[in-house]
Scaffold this motif. Structure first.
Motif, PDB file in Angstrom:
ATOM      1  N   ALA A  16      22.737 -37.884  13.395  1.00  0.00           N
ATOM      2  CA  ALA A  16      21.976 -39.411  13.547  1.00  0.00           C
ATOM      3  C   ALA A  16      22.327 -40.305  12.308  1.00  0.00           C
ATOM      4  N   ALA A  17      21.529 -40.474  11.544  1.00  0.00           N
ATOM      5  CA  ALA A  17      21.672 -41.235  10.403  1.00  0.00           C
ATOM      6  C   ALA A  17      22.806 -41.329  10.238  1.00  0.00           C
ATOM      7  N   GLU A  18      23.926 -40.653   9.337  1.00  0.00           N
ATOM      8  CA  GLU A  18      24.950 -40.509   9.233  1.00  0.00           C
ATOM      9  C   GLU A  18      25.791 -41.544  10.042  1.00  0.00           C
ATOM     10  N   GLN A  19      25.521 -41.238  11.221  1.00  0.00           N
ATOM     11  CA  GLN A  19      26.628 -41.963  12.124  1.00  0.00           C
ATOM     12  C   GLN A  19      25.889 -43.930  12.208  1.00  0.00           C
ATOM     13  N   LEU A  20      24.935 -43.299  12.420  1.00  0.00           N
ATOM     14  CA  LEU A  20      24.256 -44.942  12.574  1.00  0.00           C
ATOM     15  C   LEU A  20      24.645 -45.417  11.267  1.00  0.00           C
ATOM     16  N   THR A  21      24.952 -45.053   9.941  1.00  0.00           N
ATOM     17  CA  THR A  21      25.442 -46.202   8.850  1.00  0.00           C
ATOM     18  C   THR A  21      26.720 -46.189   8.692  1.00  0.00           C
ATOM     19  N   ARG A  22      27.656 -45.447   9.319  1.00  0.00           N
ATOM     20  CA  ARG A  22      28.444 -46.196   9.381  1.00  0.00           C
ATOM     21  C   ARG A  22      28.316 -47.472  10.804  1.00  0.00           C
ATOM     22  N   PHE A  23      27.930 -47.305  12.001  1.00  0.00           N
ATOM     23  CA  PHE A  23      27.775 -48.310  12.705  1.00  0.00           C
ATOM     24  C   PHE A  23      26.731 -49.410  11.808  1.00  0.00           C
ATOM     25  N   ASN A  24      27.068 -49.404  10.483  1.00  0.00           N
ATOM     26  CA  ASN A  24      26.204 -50.266   9.610  1.00  0.00           C
ATOM     27  C   ASN A  24      24.866 -51.201   9.887  1.00  0.00           C
ATOM     28  N   ILE A  25      24.161 -49.759  10.267  1.00  0.00           N
ATOM     29  CA  ILE A  25      22.519 -50.419  10.917  1.00  0.00           C
ATOM     30  C   ILE A  25      21.793 -49.293   9.791  1.00  0.00           C
ATOM     31  N   ASN A  26      20.396 -50.225   9.223  1.00  0.00           N
ATOM     32  CA  ASN A  26      20.018 -49.287   8.050  1.00  0.00           C
ATOM     33  C   ASN A  26      18.859 -48.326   8.338  1.00  0.00           C
ATOM     34  N   CYS A  27      19.414 -47.455   8.052  1.00  0.00           N
ATOM     35  CA  CYS A  27      18.494 -46.215   8.349  1.00  0.00           C
ATOM     36  C   CYS A  27      17.871 -45.280   7.586  1.00  0.00           C
ATOM     37  N   TYR A  28      16.977 -44.841   7.665  1.00  0.00           N
ATOM     38  CA  TYR A  28      16.115 -43.844   7.173  1.00  0.00           C
ATOM     39  C   TYR A  28      15.809 -42.944   7.655  1.00  0.00           C
ATOM     40  N   CYS A  29      16.085 -40.956   7.822  1.00  0.00           N
ATOM     41  CA  CYS A  29      15.933 -39.969   7.452  1.00  0.00           C
ATOM     42  C   CYS A  29      15.687 -38.981   6.649  1.00  0.00           C
ATOM     43  N   PRO A  30      13.669 -38.954   6.145  1.00  0.00           N
ATOM     44  CA  PRO A  30      13.172 -38.443   5.107  1.00  0.00           C
ATOM     45  C   PRO A  30      13.378 -36.793   5.084  1.00  0.00           C
ATOM     46  N   VAL A  31      13.917 -37.032   3.998  1.00  0.00           N
ATOM     47  CA  VAL A  31      14.357 -34.881   3.122  1.00  0.00           C
ATOM     48  C   VAL A  31      13.349 -34.449   2.715  1.00  0.00           C
ATOM     49  N   ILE A  32      13.114 -33.218   3.053  1.00  0.00           N
ATOM     50  CA  ILE A  32      12.677 -32.510   1.598  1.00  0.00           C
ATOM     51  C   ILE A  32      13.049 -31.220   1.876  1.00  0.00           C
TER      52      ILE A  32
END
Length: 154
Positions: A16-32
């Motif tokens: 979802a974060a990747e898709q939203l980035t493609r729609f030019n929406i600034n998003c952040y999915c913190p990963v460990i």
């Protein structure tokens, strides 16, 4: 612009974060990075820090754009309003994850029945309680020291 919390389908946080980035929406999915055991070996994988949640930064008028991603379910609400995360809190998460000062195994858990918790706000501040029951919308807490049973909204 404000940071909002978006609830995603299970295991869709990164997609979802990747898709939203493609729609030019600034998003952040913190990963460990976690080490998991397969039947024949151990492997390192990147896993979201918060299950089902990602953060999006956008104008209030553009909030519906996130639903262009099939992985987005809804916004998270707090006290009847869209949950908003401060810029400083996002930066703190980013810096903490970047510092490498994270523990080997990190998990963010919900309360479970039987957990003892410390209340640090509200009229019963500084009291301990035990989680008696969990429903879809409420926690039922027992304040043994006062002899009360509380029903608290999630």
């Amino acid at each position: 612009m404000k940071w909002y919390v978006v609830y995603t389908r299970p295991k869709w946080e990164k997609r979802a974060a990747e898709q939203l980035t493609r729609f030019n929406i600034n998003c952040y999915c913190p990963v460990i990075k976690k080490t998991i055991q397969r039947s024949d070996r151990k492997i390192k994988v990147e896993s979201p820090l918060f299950d089902h949640y990602i953060f999006v930064q956008l104008e209030e008028k553009d909030r519906n754009l996130v639903f262009n991603s099939p992985g987005v379910v809804r916004y998270l609400f707090w006290l009847g309003k869209h949950a908003i995360v401060k810029d400083q809190e996002i930066e703190t998460i980013k810096e903490w994850l970047k510092s490498g000062d994270t523990a080997k195994e990190i998990s963010v858990m919900q309360y479970q029945i039987g957990d003892e918790i410390h209340l640090n706000s509200g009229p019963f501040c500084d009291h301990n309680a035990v989680v008696k029951d969990i429903t879809k919308t409420h926690y039922v807490l027992i304040l043994e020291s006062l002899g009360y049973v509380l029903k608290v909204k999630k």
